[in-house]
Write a protein that holds these residues in place. Structure first.
Motif, PDB file in Angstrom:
ATOM      1  N   ALA A 156      -6.678   4.524  -8.575  1.00  0.00           N
ATOM      2  CA  ALA A 156      -5.532   4.739  -7.681  1.00  0.00           C
ATOM      3  C   ALA A 156      -5.980   5.461  -6.415  1.00  0.00           C
ATOM      4  CB  ALA A 156      -4.449   5.539  -8.403  1.00  0.00           C
ATOM      5  N   THR A 157      -6.814   6.464  -6.591  1.00  0.00           N
ATOM      6  CA  THR A 157      -7.302   7.231  -5.435  1.00  0.00           C
ATOM      7  C   THR A 157      -8.144   6.339  -4.524  1.00  0.00           C
ATOM      8  OG1 THR A 157      -7.296   9.248  -6.755  1.00  0.00           O
ATOM      9  CG2 THR A 157      -8.582   9.286  -4.722  1.00  0.00           C
ATOM     10  N   ALA A 158      -9.020   5.549  -5.142  1.00  0.00           N
ATOM     11  CA  ALA A 158      -9.880   4.661  -4.349  1.00  0.00           C
ATOM     12  C   ALA A 158      -9.035   3.642  -3.579  1.00  0.00           C
ATOM     13  CB  ALA A 158     -10.883   3.960  -5.256  1.00  0.00           C
ATOM     14  N   LEU A 159      -8.009   3.117  -4.252  1.00  0.00           N
ATOM     15  CA  LEU A 159      -7.146   2.121  -3.612  1.00  0.00           C
ATOM     16  C   LEU A 159      -6.400   2.733  -2.419  1.00  0.00           C
ATOM     17  CD1 LEU A 159      -5.923  -0.733  -3.695  1.00  0.00           C
ATOM     18  CD2 LEU A 159      -4.284   0.073  -5.403  1.00  0.00           C
ATOM     19  N   LEU A 160      -5.837   3.915  -2.626  1.00  0.00           N
ATOM     20  CA  LEU A 160      -5.113   4.576  -1.537  1.00  0.00           C
ATOM     21  C   LEU A 160      -6.063   4.893  -0.375  1.00  0.00           C
ATOM     22  CD1 LEU A 160      -2.252   5.813  -0.845  1.00  0.00           C
ATOM     23  CD2 LEU A 160      -3.265   8.017  -1.457  1.00  0.00           C
ATOM     24  N   LYS A 161      -7.255   5.336  -0.736  1.00  0.00           N
ATOM     25  CA  LYS A 161      -8.235   5.730   0.281  1.00  0.00           C
ATOM     26  C   LYS A 161      -8.575   4.550   1.201  1.00  0.00           C
ATOM     27  CE  LYS A 161     -12.383   8.537   0.584  1.00  0.00           C
ATOM     28  NZ  LYS A 161     -13.491   9.131  -0.161  1.00  0.00           N
ATOM     29  N   THR A 162      -8.733   3.346   0.608  1.00  0.00           N
ATOM     30  CA  THR A 162      -9.107   2.202   1.439  1.00  0.00           C
ATOM     31  C   THR A 162      -7.911   1.604   2.177  1.00  0.00           C
ATOM     32  OG1 THR A 162      -8.918   0.770  -0.490  1.00  0.00           O
ATOM     33  CG2 THR A 162     -11.119   1.488   0.084  1.00  0.00           C
ATOM     34  N   ARG A 163      -6.707   1.772   1.648  1.00  0.00           N
ATOM     35  CA  ARG A 163      -5.579   1.045   2.218  1.00  0.00           C
ATOM     36  C   ARG A 163      -4.608   1.868   3.074  1.00  0.00           C
ATOM     37  NH1 ARG A 163      -5.272  -3.807  -0.639  1.00  0.00           N
ATOM     38  NH2 ARG A 163      -3.898  -4.514   1.015  1.00  0.00           N
ATOM     39  N   TYR A 164      -4.522   3.170   2.838  1.00  0.00           N
ATOM     40  CA  TYR A 164      -3.490   3.936   3.559  1.00  0.00           C
ATOM     41  C   TYR A 164      -4.070   4.574   4.819  1.00  0.00           C
ATOM     42  CZ  TYR A 164       0.628   6.843   4.307  1.00  0.00           C
ATOM     43  OH  TYR A 164       1.746   7.426   4.838  1.00  0.00           O
ATOM     44  N   GLY A 165      -3.366   4.406   5.942  1.00  0.00           N
ATOM     45  CA  GLY A 165      -3.899   4.855   7.225  1.00  0.00           C
ATOM     46  C   GLY A 165      -3.576   6.294   7.615  1.00  0.00           C
ATOM     47  N   TRP A 166      -2.711   6.966   6.858  1.00  0.00           N
ATOM     48  CA  TRP A 166      -2.342   8.362   7.138  1.00  0.00           C
ATOM     49  C   TRP A 166      -1.743   8.562   8.532  1.00  0.00           C
ATOM     50  CZ3 TRP A 166      -1.856  11.618   3.226  1.00  0.00           C
ATOM     51  CH2 TRP A 166      -2.573  11.344   2.055  1.00  0.00           C
ATOM     52  N   ARG A 167      -1.043   7.549   9.041  1.00  0.00           N
ATOM     53  CA  ARG A 167      -0.303   7.791  10.281  1.00  0.00           C
ATOM     54  C   ARG A 167       0.865   8.738  10.008  1.00  0.00           C
ATOM     55  NH1 ARG A 167      -1.740   2.610  10.897  1.00  0.00           N
ATOM     56  NH2 ARG A 167       0.131   1.908   9.846  1.00  0.00           N
ATOM     57  N   LYS A 168       1.355   8.673   8.766  1.00  0.00           N
ATOM     58  CA  LYS A 168       2.414   9.599   8.331  1.00  0.00           C
ATOM     59  C   LYS A 168       1.942  10.307   7.056  1.00  0.00           C
ATOM     60  CE  LYS A 168       6.083   8.445  10.976  1.00  0.00           C
ATOM     61  NZ  LYS A 168       5.516   8.740  12.270  1.00  0.00           N
ATOM     62  N   THR A 169       2.493  11.485   6.828  1.00  0.00           N
ATOM     63  CA  THR A 169       2.201  12.161   5.570  1.00  0.00           C
ATOM     64  C   THR A 169       2.981  11.469   4.445  1.00  0.00           C
ATOM     65  OG1 THR A 169       3.970  13.723   6.035  1.00  0.00           O
ATOM     66  CG2 THR A 169       1.722  14.379   6.643  1.00  0.00           C
ATOM     67  N   ILE A 170       2.624  11.766   3.205  1.00  0.00           N
ATOM     68  CA  ILE A 170       3.213  11.061   2.060  1.00  0.00           C
ATOM     69  C   ILE A 170       4.270  11.926   1.370  1.00  0.00           C
ATOM     70  CG2 ILE A 170       2.725  10.175  -0.263  1.00  0.00           C
ATOM     71  CD1 ILE A 170       0.043   9.171   0.778  1.00  0.00           C
ATOM     72  N   ARG A 171       5.454  11.344   1.201  1.00  0.00           N
ATOM     73  CA  ARG A 171       6.558  12.056   0.547  1.00  0.00           C
ATOM     74  C   ARG A 171       6.552  11.811  -0.960  1.00  0.00           C
ATOM     75  NH1 ARG A 171      11.159  13.494   3.082  1.00  0.00           N
ATOM     76  NH2 ARG A 171       9.612  14.259   4.542  1.00  0.00           N
ATOM     77  N   ALA A 172       6.312  10.559  -1.351  1.00  0.00           N
ATOM     78  CA  ALA A 172       6.379  10.233  -2.780  1.00  0.00           C
ATOM     79  C   ALA A 172       5.291   9.234  -3.137  1.00  0.00           C
ATOM     80  CB  ALA A 172       7.747   9.656  -3.123  1.00  0.00           C
ATOM     81  N   LEU A 173       4.767   9.371  -4.333  1.00  0.00           N
ATOM     82  CA  LEU A 173       3.700   8.490  -4.817  1.00  0.00           C
ATOM     83  C   LEU A 173       4.081   7.949  -6.189  1.00  0.00           C
ATOM     84  CD1 LEU A 173       0.189  10.167  -4.403  1.00  0.00           C
ATOM     85  CD2 LEU A 173       0.955   8.001  -3.411  1.00  0.00           C
ATOM     86  N   THR A 174       3.851   6.637  -6.379  1.00  0.00           N
ATOM     87  CA  THR A 174       4.033   6.054  -7.699  1.00  0.00           C
ATOM     88  C   THR A 174       2.769   5.289  -8.055  1.00  0.00           C
ATOM     89  OG1 THR A 174       6.412   5.842  -7.382  1.00  0.00           O
ATOM     90  CG2 THR A 174       5.445   4.495  -9.117  1.00  0.00           C
ATOM     91  N   VAL A 175       2.309   5.444  -9.266  1.00  0.00           N
ATOM     92  CA  VAL A 175       1.161   4.659  -9.720  1.00  0.00           C
ATOM     93  C   VAL A 175       1.581   3.905 -10.974  1.00  0.00           C
ATOM     94  CG1 VAL A 175       0.169   6.638 -10.945  1.00  0.00           C
ATOM     95  CG2 VAL A 175      -1.287   4.736 -10.338  1.00  0.00           C
TER      96      VAL A 175
END
Ligand SMILES: [Mg+2]
Length: 406
Positions: free
Chosen positions: A318-337
């Motif tokens: 999950a961490t690896a997937l988020l790392k490659t795909r999320y651009g961090w233009r906004k901070t994250i409010r909620a996460l679901t895996v």
């Protein structure tokens, strides 16, 4: 004819089971904590007494201890919780063949047509569970699943709440929308922006507005608010095939980095791994869903290198997937895996760090790789969680029974 649906919810399940198997814990403030020996572990569950002292799920052990100096911290025993969950089902199945689980500690029962009155059945269930398992349940009684579940939340512990066709407007409409099944935090916030705060507000809102602003999910919630839920309680053995096992959380403070997200994944996947082992399933894929600070959703999926039911593998992926795909233009409010592409395992692995079984070595290997990649802290949830990123107790949005459809 109206149906009679019960929803039985075990009170403070993990902590109550710990007290049931270890009488020394009875009547004490107890917290079940990941990394119990470490002050940086986090609280996974707490007893009623600990809750009254202000101990919250997601809090670091040291914070909980500061609030409640007499707190007894114990490590989780997932296999024992699964055993108690099966014994609860066995009790429920004495009353009806329509018993549908929701998580480990909640169940719906359809007792339509039983000769006993609904309240008498509910009271008997409470007494039998207490006598045979040494834990307590709260039971909601109503004419549909949604209100039965709401009822089991209204009075706890060890209580019965009945919501009838005649009483639901008085009892339910004054409650906040967030009390409704599947009304997560984002939906609740959105409803507030157009003046809908209570379930009654939602029930009476113009349907066109709800449909336009909230889509299908909104229409469904509005039906629920009006007591319109005809979904059946699954028959024993005929529960819908589980397509995914997911867990989400809304953070009190937004996540700002991959390290913070990793800590949340580590915490969330503990429950997923446990549920997969309980269901005797393994995942071939993973899905990560992000809701950013603007309440926009994004979701990605990926296949795993090999099928797994181990939490460490899932959080790493999950961490690896988020790392490659999320651009961090906004901070994250909620996460679901979510663990997806599930298949059954004939030989379930017991997650243990000390075994010699090749499967267990693989678990250790996965943990080692995470340590290599993210540092030692990656497997200690609270190390990175810090003081200010406490997850809410309520999941961001629980997947429906049977999982998320793909
Ligand atoms: Mg419960």
């Amino acid at each position: 004819m109206d149906r009679t649906i019960l929803h039985s919810d075990a009170n403070a399940f993990y902590a109550s089971v710990e007290a049931a198997i270890n009488p020394e814990l009875k009547g004490r403030a107890v917290a079940v904590c990941g990394a119990a020996e470490n002050r940086h572990g986090i609280v996974l569950a707490k007893s009623e007494l600990a809750k009254r002292m202000g101990v919250k799920t997601g809090m670091a052990n040291w914070q909980a201890k500061r609030l409640c100096p007499d707190l007894v911290i114990v490590p989780p025993h997932h296999d024992i919780y699964a055993k108690f969950s099966r014994r609860l089902h066995e009790i429920y199945e004495r009353y009806t063949d329509r018993v549908e689980g929701y998580g480990l500690d909640e169940c719906w029962l359809d007792v339509t047509g039983c000769p006993m009155s609904p309240r008498a059945i509910a009271d008997e269930l409470r007494a039998v569970v207490k006598k045979e398992l040494g834990i307590t349940v709260s039971v909601g009684v109503s004419f549909n699943k949604v209100f039965a579940k709401l009822g089991s939340d209204m009075k706890k512990p060890d209580a019965v709440t009945e919501i009838t066709r005649e009483s639901f407007k008085n009892m339910v409409w004054k409650l906040p929308c967030s009390d409704l099944l599947f009304c997560g935090r984002a939906t609740t916030e959105k409803l507030k922006t157009f003046g809908i705060f209570t379930i009654g507000d939602l029930a009476k809102a113009p349907p066109a507005l709800i449909a336009k602003r909230l889509g299908k999910n909104g229409e469904m919630l509005q039906k629920y608010a009006n007591g319109l839920d005809d979904s059946p309680v699954a028959k024993v053995g005929e529960e819908e095939e589980v397509k995914s096992v997911g867990h989400g959380i809304t953070c009190v403070a937004d996540l700002t980095s991959i390290d913070e997200a990793n800590v949340v994944f580590v915490a969330l996947t503990q429950d997923i791994g446990q549920k997969l082992r309980y269901l005797n399933l393994q995942a071939r894929g993973i899905q990560v869903t992000v809701r950013d600070s603007d309440l926009h959703f994004e979701s990605w999926q990926q296949l795993l290198p090999e099928p797994t039911q181990c939490a460490a593998d899932l959080s790493k992926a999950a961490t690896a997937l988020l790392k490659t795909r999320y651009g961090w233009r906004k901070t994250i409010r909620a996460l679901t895996v979510s663990a997806i592409h599930l298949e059954s395992v004939n030989d379930p692995c017991q997650l243990s760090f000390f075994g010699s079984d090749p499967k267990l070595r693989r678990v250790e290997g996965a943990l080692d790789k995470i340590r290599e990649k993210f540092g030692d802290g990656a497997i200690k949830p609270a190390t990175l969680l810090g003081d200010n990123k406490l997850p809410e107790e309520k999941p961001a949005q629980s997947p429906p029974p049977g999982g998320i459809q793909h």
